[in-house]
Design a protein around this motif. Structure first.
Motif, PDB file in Angstrom:
ATOM      1  N   PHE A 131      26.542 147.004 -15.264  1.00 47.20           N
ATOM      2  CA  PHE A 131      25.548 146.609 -14.273  1.00 47.20           C
ATOM      3  C   PHE A 131      24.144 146.634 -14.881  1.00 47.20           C
ATOM      4  CE2 PHE A 131      29.208 148.537 -12.278  1.00 47.20           C
ATOM      5  CZ  PHE A 131      29.514 147.668 -11.241  1.00 47.20           C
ATOM      6  N   ALA A 132      24.043 146.201 -16.130  1.00 44.89           N
ATOM      7  CA  ALA A 132      22.768 146.292 -16.837  1.00 44.89           C
ATOM      8  C   ALA A 132      21.688 145.446 -16.168  1.00 44.89           C
ATOM      9  CB  ALA A 132      22.947 145.880 -18.295  1.00 44.89           C
ATOM     10  N   GLY A 133      22.047 144.260 -15.701  1.00 42.05           N
ATOM     11  CA  GLY A 133      21.056 143.384 -15.095  1.00 42.05           C
ATOM     12  C   GLY A 133      20.422 143.996 -13.860  1.00 42.05           C
ATOM     13  N   THR A 134      21.237 144.613 -13.000  1.00 45.02           N
ATOM     14  CA  THR A 134      20.688 145.225 -11.790  1.00 45.02           C
ATOM     15  C   THR A 134      19.795 146.414 -12.134  1.00 45.02           C
ATOM     16  OG1 THR A 134      22.667 146.618 -11.539  1.00 45.02           O
ATOM     17  CG2 THR A 134      22.649 144.499 -10.388  1.00 45.02           C
ATOM     18  N   MET A 135      20.123 147.139 -13.196  1.00 47.48           N
ATOM     19  CA  MET A 135      19.303 148.280 -13.578  1.00 47.48           C
ATOM     20  C   MET A 135      17.986 147.846 -14.211  1.00 47.48           C
ATOM     21  SD  MET A 135      20.878 150.835 -12.402  1.00 47.48           S
ATOM     22  CE  MET A 135      21.809 149.937 -11.138  1.00 47.48           C
ATOM     23  N   VAL A 136      17.985 146.708 -14.906  1.00 46.92           N
ATOM     24  CA  VAL A 136      16.720 146.156 -15.404  1.00 46.92           C
ATOM     25  C   VAL A 136      15.808 145.831 -14.228  1.00 46.92           C
ATOM     26  CG1 VAL A 136      15.643 144.208 -16.574  1.00 46.92           C
ATOM     27  CG2 VAL A 136      17.680 145.257 -17.547  1.00 46.92           C
ATOM     28  N   LEU A 137      16.372 145.241 -13.181  1.00 41.31           N
ATOM     29  CA  LEU A 137      15.587 144.920 -11.993  1.00 41.31           C
ATOM     30  C   LEU A 137      15.050 146.188 -11.342  1.00 41.31           C
ATOM     31  CD1 LEU A 137      14.525 142.947  -9.908  1.00 41.31           C
ATOM     32  CD2 LEU A 137      16.751 143.072  -8.747  1.00 41.31           C
ATOM     33  N   ALA A 138      15.880 147.217 -11.240  1.00 36.24           N
ATOM     34  CA  ALA A 138      15.432 148.474 -10.641  1.00 36.24           C
ATOM     35  C   ALA A 138      14.265 149.063 -11.426  1.00 36.24           C
ATOM     36  CB  ALA A 138      16.591 149.469 -10.596  1.00 36.24           C
ATOM     37  N   LEU A 139      14.357 149.033 -12.757  1.00 40.48           N
ATOM     38  CA  LEU A 139      13.281 149.549 -13.593  1.00 40.48           C
ATOM     39  C   LEU A 139      12.019 148.717 -13.427  1.00 40.48           C
ATOM     40  CD1 LEU A 139      12.281 151.489 -15.804  1.00 40.48           C
ATOM     41  CD2 LEU A 139      13.236 149.906 -17.497  1.00 40.48           C
ATOM     42  N   ALA A 151      18.739 158.771 -17.966  1.00 35.87           N
ATOM     43  CA  ALA A 151      20.049 159.176 -17.447  1.00 35.87           C
ATOM     44  C   ALA A 151      20.433 158.419 -16.174  1.00 35.87           C
ATOM     45  CB  ALA A 151      20.081 160.686 -17.211  1.00 35.87           C
ATOM     46  N   PRO A 152      19.547 158.286 -15.186  1.00 37.80           N
ATOM     47  CA  PRO A 152      19.935 157.483 -14.022  1.00 37.80           C
ATOM     48  C   PRO A 152      20.315 156.052 -14.379  1.00 37.80           C
ATOM     49  CG  PRO A 152      17.921 158.695 -13.571  1.00 37.80           C
ATOM     50  CD  PRO A 152      18.230 158.902 -15.009  1.00 37.80           C
ATOM     51  N   LEU A 153      19.523 155.443 -15.259  1.00 37.70           N
ATOM     52  CA  LEU A 153      19.830 154.063 -15.649  1.00 37.70           C
ATOM     53  C   LEU A 153      21.118 153.987 -16.457  1.00 37.70           C
ATOM     54  CD1 LEU A 153      16.238 152.828 -16.526  1.00 37.70           C
ATOM     55  CD2 LEU A 153      17.633 152.150 -14.553  1.00 37.70           C
ATOM     56  N   PHE A 154      21.370 154.979 -17.293  1.00 35.04           N
ATOM     57  CA  PHE A 154      22.608 155.018 -18.074  1.00 35.04           C
ATOM     58  C   PHE A 154      23.822 155.001 -17.143  1.00 35.04           C
ATOM     59  CE2 PHE A 154      26.038 157.656 -19.833  1.00 35.04           C
ATOM     60  CZ  PHE A 154      26.319 156.988 -21.014  1.00 35.04           C
ATOM     61  N   TRP A 155      23.815 155.885 -16.147  1.00 35.10           N
ATOM     62  CA  TRP A 155      24.950 155.940 -15.231  1.00 35.10           C
ATOM     63  C   TRP A 155      24.966 154.737 -14.298  1.00 35.10           C
ATOM     64  CZ3 TRP A 155      28.902 158.613 -16.484  1.00 35.10           C
ATOM     65  CH2 TRP A 155      28.750 159.746 -17.283  1.00 35.10           C
ATOM     66  N   GLY A 156      23.796 154.174 -14.012  1.00 39.26           N
ATOM     67  CA  GLY A 156      23.768 152.946 -13.233  1.00 39.26           C
ATOM     68  C   GLY A 156      24.343 151.768 -13.985  1.00 39.26           C
ATOM     69  N   VAL A 157      24.036 151.675 -15.283  1.00 42.48           N
ATOM     70  CA  VAL A 157      24.604 150.599 -16.098  1.00 42.48           C
ATOM     71  C   VAL A 157      26.120 150.716 -16.157  1.00 42.48           C
ATOM     72  CG1 VAL A 157      24.788 149.718 -18.459  1.00 42.48           C
ATOM     73  CG2 VAL A 157      22.533 150.183 -17.481  1.00 42.48           C
ATOM     74  N   LEU A 158      26.622 151.944 -16.284  1.00 43.77           N
ATOM     75  CA  LEU A 158      28.068 152.139 -16.403  1.00 43.77           C
ATOM     76  C   LEU A 158      28.800 151.964 -15.074  1.00 43.77           C
ATOM     77  CD1 LEU A 158      28.498 155.187 -18.821  1.00 43.77           C
ATOM     78  CD2 LEU A 158      28.788 152.767 -19.322  1.00 43.77           C
ATOM     79  N   LEU A 159      28.251 152.524 -13.987  1.00 45.55           N
ATOM     80  CA  LEU A 159      28.993 152.631 -12.733  1.00 45.55           C
ATOM     81  C   LEU A 159      28.293 151.984 -11.546  1.00 45.55           C
ATOM     82  CD1 LEU A 159      30.132 156.358 -13.095  1.00 45.55           C
ATOM     83  CD2 LEU A 159      31.454 154.300 -13.662  1.00 45.55           C
ATOM     84  N   LEU A 178      14.664 146.240 -23.060  1.00 42.86           N
ATOM     85  CA  LEU A 178      15.166 145.177 -23.923  1.00 42.86           C
ATOM     86  C   LEU A 178      16.657 145.352 -24.197  1.00 42.86           C
ATOM     87  CD1 LEU A 178      14.578 142.706 -25.668  1.00 42.86           C
ATOM     88  CD2 LEU A 178      13.972 144.244 -27.542  1.00 42.86           C
ATOM     89  N   VAL A 179      17.071 146.594 -24.460  1.00 42.99           N
ATOM     90  CA  VAL A 179      18.494 146.861 -24.709  1.00 42.99           C
ATOM     91  C   VAL A 179      19.326 146.498 -23.479  1.00 42.99           C
ATOM     92  CG1 VAL A 179      20.185 148.686 -25.136  1.00 42.99           C
ATOM     93  CG2 VAL A 179      18.069 148.607 -26.468  1.00 42.99           C
ATOM     94  N   MET A 180      18.853 146.876 -22.301  1.00 42.98           N
ATOM     95  CA  MET A 180      19.600 146.569 -21.081  1.00 42.98           C
ATOM     96  C   MET A 180      19.665 145.062 -20.839  1.00 42.98           C
ATOM     97  SD  MET A 180      18.826 149.585 -18.297  1.00 42.98           S
ATOM     98  CE  MET A 180      17.081 149.214 -18.121  1.00 42.98           C
ATOM     99  N   MET A 181      18.594 144.355 -21.161  1.00 43.92           N
ATOM    100  CA  MET A 181      18.612 142.906 -21.010  1.00 43.92           C
ATOM    101  C   MET A 181      19.631 142.266 -21.936  1.00 43.92           C
ATOM    102  SD  MET A 181      14.517 142.198 -20.634  1.00 43.92           S
ATOM    103  CE  MET A 181      14.697 140.410 -20.715  1.00 43.92           C
TER     104      MET A 181
END
Length: 312
Positions: free
Chosen positions: A2-10, A160-168, A305-308
Protein backbone atom coordinates in the motif's frame (compact mmCIF):
# COMPACT_ATOMS: atom_id res chain seq x y z
CA UNK A 1 1.59 -3.37 -0.77
CA UNK A 2 0.00 0.00 0.00
CA UNK A 3 2.92 2.31 -0.73
CA UNK A 4 0.89 4.73 -2.85
CA UNK A 5 -1.69 5.37 -0.13
CA UNK A 6 1.06 5.94 2.43
CA UNK A 7 2.78 8.46 0.16
CA UNK A 8 -0.52 10.34 0.04
CA UNK A 9 -0.87 10.18 3.83
CA UNK A 10 2.64 11.60 4.26
CA UNK A 11 1.98 14.34 1.71
CA UNK A 12 -1.27 15.45 3.34
CA UNK A 13 0.38 15.48 6.76
CA UNK A 14 3.34 17.48 5.44
CA UNK A 15 0.99 20.13 4.09
CA UNK A 16 -1.62 20.26 6.85
CA UNK A 17 -0.38 18.52 9.96
CA UNK A 18 -3.36 18.05 12.28
CA UNK A 19 -5.02 21.48 12.51
CA UNK A 20 -5.76 22.85 15.98
CA UNK A 21 -9.36 23.61 15.06
CA UNK A 22 -9.89 19.98 14.10
CA UNK A 23 -8.26 18.79 17.33
CA UNK A 24 -10.42 21.16 19.38
CA UNK A 25 -13.55 19.82 17.71
CA UNK A 26 -12.96 16.05 17.54
CA UNK A 27 -9.60 15.37 19.20
CA UNK A 28 -7.23 12.98 17.43
CA UNK A 29 -7.20 9.20 16.84
CA UNK A 30 -4.28 8.85 19.25
CA UNK A 31 -6.23 10.64 21.99
CA UNK A 32 -9.16 8.31 21.32
CA UNK A 33 -6.83 5.35 21.75
CA UNK A 34 -5.39 6.97 24.85
CA UNK A 35 -8.83 7.26 26.39
CA UNK A 36 -9.50 3.56 25.79
CA UNK A 37 -6.10 2.55 27.19
CA UNK A 38 -6.55 4.74 30.25
CA UNK A 39 -9.99 3.30 30.99
CA UNK A 40 -8.77 -0.29 30.67
CA UNK A 41 -5.68 0.40 32.76
CA UNK A 42 -7.74 1.89 35.60
CA UNK A 43 -10.15 -1.05 35.42
CA UNK A 44 -7.69 -3.94 35.26
CA UNK A 45 -4.38 -2.76 36.76
CA UNK A 46 -5.22 -3.29 40.43
CA UNK A 47 -2.37 -2.85 42.89
CA UNK A 48 -3.86 -5.45 45.23
CA UNK A 49 -3.40 -8.19 42.61
CA UNK A 50 -0.26 -10.29 42.24
CA UNK A 51 2.52 -9.42 39.81
CA UNK A 52 1.61 -12.42 37.63
CA UNK A 53 -2.08 -11.50 37.52
CA UNK A 54 -1.31 -7.89 36.58
CA UNK A 55 1.05 -9.02 33.83
CA UNK A 56 -1.54 -11.43 32.45
CA UNK A 57 -4.20 -8.73 32.40
CA UNK A 58 -1.71 -6.40 30.73
CA UNK A 59 -1.18 -8.97 27.98
CA UNK A 60 -4.93 -9.20 27.48
CA UNK A 61 -5.38 -5.43 27.32
CA UNK A 62 -2.46 -5.11 24.90
CA UNK A 63 -3.94 -7.69 22.52
CA UNK A 64 -7.45 -6.25 22.86
CA UNK A 65 -6.49 -2.65 22.08
CA UNK A 66 -4.34 -3.73 19.13
CA UNK A 67 -7.21 -5.81 17.76
CA UNK A 68 -9.77 -3.04 18.24
CA UNK A 69 -7.61 -0.51 16.39
CA UNK A 70 -6.80 -2.87 13.53
CA UNK A 71 -10.35 -4.19 13.18
CA UNK A 72 -11.92 -0.72 13.27
CA UNK A 73 -9.56 0.30 10.46
CA UNK A 74 -10.47 -2.81 8.50
CA UNK A 75 -14.18 -2.02 8.83
CA UNK A 76 -13.46 1.40 7.33
CA UNK A 77 -11.59 -0.25 4.47
CA UNK A 78 -14.55 -2.55 3.77
CA UNK A 79 -16.80 0.49 3.57
CA UNK A 80 -14.61 2.31 1.04
CA UNK A 81 -15.11 2.12 -2.74
CA UNK A 82 -12.59 0.23 -4.83
CA UNK A 83 -10.10 1.55 -7.33
CA UNK A 84 -8.44 4.95 -7.27
CA UNK A 85 -10.99 6.64 -5.02
CA UNK A 86 -10.65 3.88 -2.46
CA UNK A 87 -6.87 4.30 -2.46
CA UNK A 88 -7.17 8.07 -2.08
CA UNK A 89 -9.63 7.79 0.80
CA UNK A 90 -7.40 5.21 2.49
CA UNK A 91 -4.49 7.63 2.32
CA UNK A 92 -6.63 10.41 3.81
CA UNK A 93 -7.75 8.12 6.64
CA UNK A 94 -4.12 7.19 7.32
CA UNK A 95 -3.04 10.84 7.38
CA UNK A 96 -3.78 11.48 11.11
CA UNK A 97 -1.58 8.52 12.05
CA UNK A 98 1.54 10.09 10.53
CA UNK A 99 3.27 12.69 12.71
CA UNK A 100 5.90 14.07 10.33
CA UNK A 101 4.70 17.70 10.37
CA UNK A 102 4.06 17.88 14.12
CA UNK A 103 7.50 16.42 14.88
CA UNK A 104 9.21 19.05 12.74
CA UNK A 105 7.13 21.83 14.28
CA UNK A 106 7.85 20.74 17.86
CA UNK A 107 11.61 20.57 17.32
CA UNK A 108 11.61 23.84 15.37
CA UNK A 109 9.96 25.50 18.39
CA UNK A 110 13.05 24.52 20.39
CA UNK A 111 15.53 25.53 17.68
CA UNK A 112 14.10 29.04 17.32
CA UNK A 113 14.60 30.38 20.86
CA UNK A 114 17.81 28.39 21.29
CA UNK A 115 19.36 30.08 18.26
CA UNK A 116 18.37 33.49 19.70
CA UNK A 117 19.97 32.78 23.06
CA UNK A 118 16.61 32.40 24.82
CA UNK A 119 17.52 29.42 26.99
CA UNK A 120 14.36 29.51 29.10
CA UNK A 121 12.17 29.66 26.00
CA UNK A 122 14.05 26.68 24.58
CA UNK A 123 13.66 24.82 27.88
CA UNK A 124 9.91 25.45 27.87
CA UNK A 125 9.65 24.17 24.30
CA UNK A 126 11.78 21.06 24.84
CA UNK A 127 9.68 20.16 27.90
CA UNK A 128 6.85 19.41 25.47
CA UNK A 129 8.77 16.60 23.77
CA UNK A 130 11.04 15.03 26.43
CA UNK A 131 10.51 13.64 29.91
CA UNK A 132 13.62 14.96 31.62
CA UNK A 133 13.64 18.07 33.83
CA UNK A 134 14.25 20.97 31.41
CA UNK A 135 15.35 23.38 34.14
CA UNK A 136 18.49 21.28 34.65
CA UNK A 137 19.50 21.55 30.99
CA UNK A 138 22.07 24.01 29.73
CA UNK A 139 22.24 25.10 26.07
CA UNK A 140 23.97 21.89 24.98
CA UNK A 141 21.59 19.78 27.04
CA UNK A 142 18.55 21.33 25.39
CA UNK A 143 20.03 20.80 21.92
CA UNK A 144 20.95 17.22 22.76
CA UNK A 145 17.48 16.43 24.15
CA UNK A 146 15.77 17.90 21.09
CA UNK A 147 18.00 15.99 18.66
CA UNK A 148 17.43 12.74 20.54
CA UNK A 149 13.69 13.31 20.42
CA UNK A 150 13.91 14.11 16.71
CA UNK A 151 15.81 10.90 15.98
CA UNK A 152 13.67 8.59 18.11
CA UNK A 153 10.34 10.06 17.04
CA UNK A 154 11.30 9.97 13.37
CA UNK A 155 11.27 6.23 13.84
CA UNK A 156 8.27 5.88 16.18
CA UNK A 157 6.12 8.66 14.78
CA UNK A 158 6.80 8.56 11.05
CA UNK A 159 8.85 5.69 9.64
CA UNK A 160 7.31 2.86 11.69
CA UNK A 161 3.67 3.82 11.03
CA UNK A 162 4.37 4.17 7.33
CA UNK A 163 6.32 0.91 7.28
CA UNK A 164 3.38 -1.03 8.71
CA UNK A 165 0.98 0.93 6.53
CA UNK A 166 2.93 -0.01 3.40
CA UNK A 167 2.89 -3.67 4.43
CA UNK A 168 -0.65 -4.02 5.82
CA UNK A 169 -2.57 -0.94 4.77
CA UNK A 170 -4.81 1.06 7.08
CA UNK A 171 -5.21 -1.77 9.64
CA UNK A 172 -1.43 -2.06 9.88
CA UNK A 173 -0.82 1.61 10.57
CA UNK A 174 -3.74 1.75 13.03
CA UNK A 175 -2.57 -1.31 14.95
CA UNK A 176 0.95 0.09 15.12
CA UNK A 177 -0.27 3.40 16.55
CA UNK A 178 -2.24 1.50 19.17
CA UNK A 179 0.86 -0.44 20.22
CA UNK A 180 3.07 2.65 20.28
CA UNK A 181 0.49 4.63 22.26
CA UNK A 182 0.21 1.83 24.82
CA UNK A 183 3.97 1.78 25.19
CA UNK A 184 4.11 5.53 25.80
CA UNK A 185 1.33 5.35 28.38
CA UNK A 186 1.94 2.12 30.29
CA UNK A 187 5.18 0.60 28.99
CA UNK A 188 7.26 1.90 31.88
CA UNK A 189 9.39 0.33 34.60
CA UNK A 190 7.70 2.19 37.46
CA UNK A 191 6.08 0.07 40.20
CA UNK A 192 2.60 0.74 38.81
CA UNK A 193 3.37 -0.34 35.26
CA UNK A 194 6.23 -2.83 35.56
CA UNK A 195 3.88 -5.81 35.36
CA UNK A 196 0.84 -4.41 33.57
CA UNK A 197 2.79 -2.62 30.86
CA UNK A 198 5.28 -5.42 30.21
CA UNK A 199 3.47 -6.76 27.12
CA UNK A 200 3.00 -3.29 25.62
CA UNK A 201 6.70 -2.49 25.99
CA UNK A 202 7.85 -5.82 24.56
CA UNK A 203 5.42 -5.66 21.63
CA UNK A 204 6.50 -2.10 20.88
CA UNK A 205 10.13 -3.22 20.82
CA UNK A 206 9.21 -5.98 18.39
CA UNK A 207 7.23 -3.90 15.90
CA UNK A 208 9.95 -1.23 15.86
CA UNK A 209 12.89 -3.56 15.21
CA UNK A 210 12.92 -3.10 11.43
CA UNK A 211 11.64 0.50 11.25
CA UNK A 212 14.28 1.76 13.70
CA UNK A 213 17.08 0.33 11.58
CA UNK A 214 15.51 1.70 8.42
CA UNK A 215 15.34 5.12 10.10
CA UNK A 216 19.02 4.86 10.90
CA UNK A 217 19.77 4.15 7.25
CA UNK A 218 17.61 7.10 6.21
CA UNK A 219 19.67 9.40 8.43
CA UNK A 220 22.83 7.87 6.99
CA UNK A 221 21.58 8.63 3.48
CA UNK A 222 20.60 12.15 4.57
CA UNK A 223 24.11 12.85 5.91
CA UNK A 224 25.51 13.74 2.51
CA UNK A 225 29.30 13.71 2.48
CA UNK A 226 29.31 12.49 6.10
CA UNK A 227 27.41 9.31 5.32
CA UNK A 228 30.39 7.04 6.02
CA UNK A 229 30.87 8.54 9.48
CA UNK A 230 27.14 8.29 10.16
CA UNK A 231 27.15 4.63 9.15
CA UNK A 232 30.26 3.92 11.22
CA UNK A 233 28.82 5.51 14.37
CA UNK A 234 25.46 3.81 13.87
CA UNK A 235 27.04 0.36 13.62
CA UNK A 236 29.42 0.96 16.52
CA UNK A 237 27.17 2.76 19.00
CA UNK A 238 23.55 1.76 18.37
CA UNK A 239 23.87 -1.14 20.79
CA UNK A 240 25.07 1.15 23.60
CA UNK A 241 21.68 2.79 23.90
CA UNK A 242 19.25 1.83 26.67
CA UNK A 243 16.65 1.03 23.99
CA UNK A 244 17.09 -1.85 21.53
CA UNK A 245 15.73 0.40 18.79
CA UNK A 246 16.21 4.11 19.54
CA UNK A 247 19.99 3.83 19.37
CA UNK A 248 19.94 3.24 15.61
CA UNK A 249 18.47 6.57 14.47
CA UNK A 250 20.18 8.46 17.32
CA UNK A 251 23.62 7.09 16.51
CA UNK A 252 23.18 7.71 12.77
CA UNK A 253 22.06 11.31 13.36
CA UNK A 254 24.88 11.89 15.85
CA UNK A 255 27.46 10.57 13.40
CA UNK A 256 26.10 12.58 10.50
CA UNK A 257 26.09 15.82 12.52
CA UNK A 258 29.40 15.12 14.26
CA UNK A 259 27.97 15.53 17.80
CA UNK A 260 27.47 13.31 20.81
CA UNK A 261 23.99 12.37 22.03
CA UNK A 262 22.40 10.40 24.86
CA UNK A 263 24.52 10.31 28.02
CA UNK A 264 23.48 11.01 31.65
CA UNK A 265 20.17 12.73 32.27
CA UNK A 266 17.75 13.39 35.16
CA UNK A 267 14.24 11.91 35.28
CA UNK A 268 11.95 12.75 38.21
CA UNK A 269 14.88 13.98 40.25
CA UNK A 270 16.94 10.80 39.75
CA UNK A 271 20.15 10.68 37.71
CA UNK A 272 20.14 8.07 34.95
CA UNK A 273 23.73 7.24 34.02
CA UNK A 274 23.74 6.25 30.37
CA UNK A 275 26.63 6.13 27.90
CA UNK A 276 27.04 8.70 25.17
CA UNK A 277 26.48 7.92 21.52
CA UNK A 278 29.41 9.11 19.36
CA UNK A 279 31.27 9.72 22.60
CA UNK A 280 34.36 11.42 21.18
CA UNK A 281 32.41 14.19 19.45
CA UNK A 282 31.52 17.58 21.00
CA UNK A 283 28.14 18.49 22.46
CA UNK A 284 25.64 19.88 19.95
CA UNK A 285 25.38 23.65 19.58
CA UNK A 286 22.23 25.62 18.69
CA UNK A 287 22.92 25.56 14.96
CA UNK A 288 23.32 21.76 15.10
CA UNK A 289 19.63 21.55 15.92
CA UNK A 290 18.84 23.41 12.70
CA UNK A 291 21.18 21.04 10.85
CA UNK A 292 19.32 18.12 12.40
CA UNK A 293 16.04 19.45 11.05
CA UNK A 294 17.57 19.71 7.58
CA UNK A 295 18.74 16.09 7.85
CA UNK A 296 15.23 15.14 8.93
CA UNK A 297 13.70 16.79 5.86
CA UNK A 298 16.18 15.01 3.60
CA UNK A 299 15.37 11.70 5.30
CA UNK A 300 11.64 12.26 4.79
CA UNK A 301 12.23 13.11 1.14
CA UNK A 302 14.27 9.96 0.60
CA UNK A 303 11.60 7.86 2.30
CA UNK A 304 8.87 9.40 0.14
CA UNK A 305 10.91 8.66 -2.98
CA UNK A 306 11.39 5.03 -1.93
CA UNK A 307 7.66 4.62 -1.32
CA UNK A 308 6.87 6.16 -4.69
CA UNK A 309 9.20 3.67 -6.37
CA UNK A 310 7.48 0.84 -4.49
CA UNK A 311 4.08 2.18 -5.55
CA UNK A 312 5.13 2.15 -9.19
Amino acid sequence: MFAGTMVLALAVDAVMGWPDRVFDRIGHPVTWLGGLIDALERRFNREADSFAARRLRGVGVCLFVTFVAGFAAQVLVWALPGGLWGAVLTGVLAWPLVAARSLYDHVARVAGPLSRGDLQGARDAVAMIVGRDPNLLDEAGVARAALESLAENTSDGVVAPLFWGVLLGLPGIAAYKAINTMDSMIGHMSPRYRAFGWAAARLDDLVNLVPARLTGLLFVAASGSEWKQALKVMIADAGHHRSPNAGWPEAALAGGLGVRLSGPRVYDGALSSEPYVNVGAPDPRPFDLARGLVAYLWAMGIMALVMMVLAL
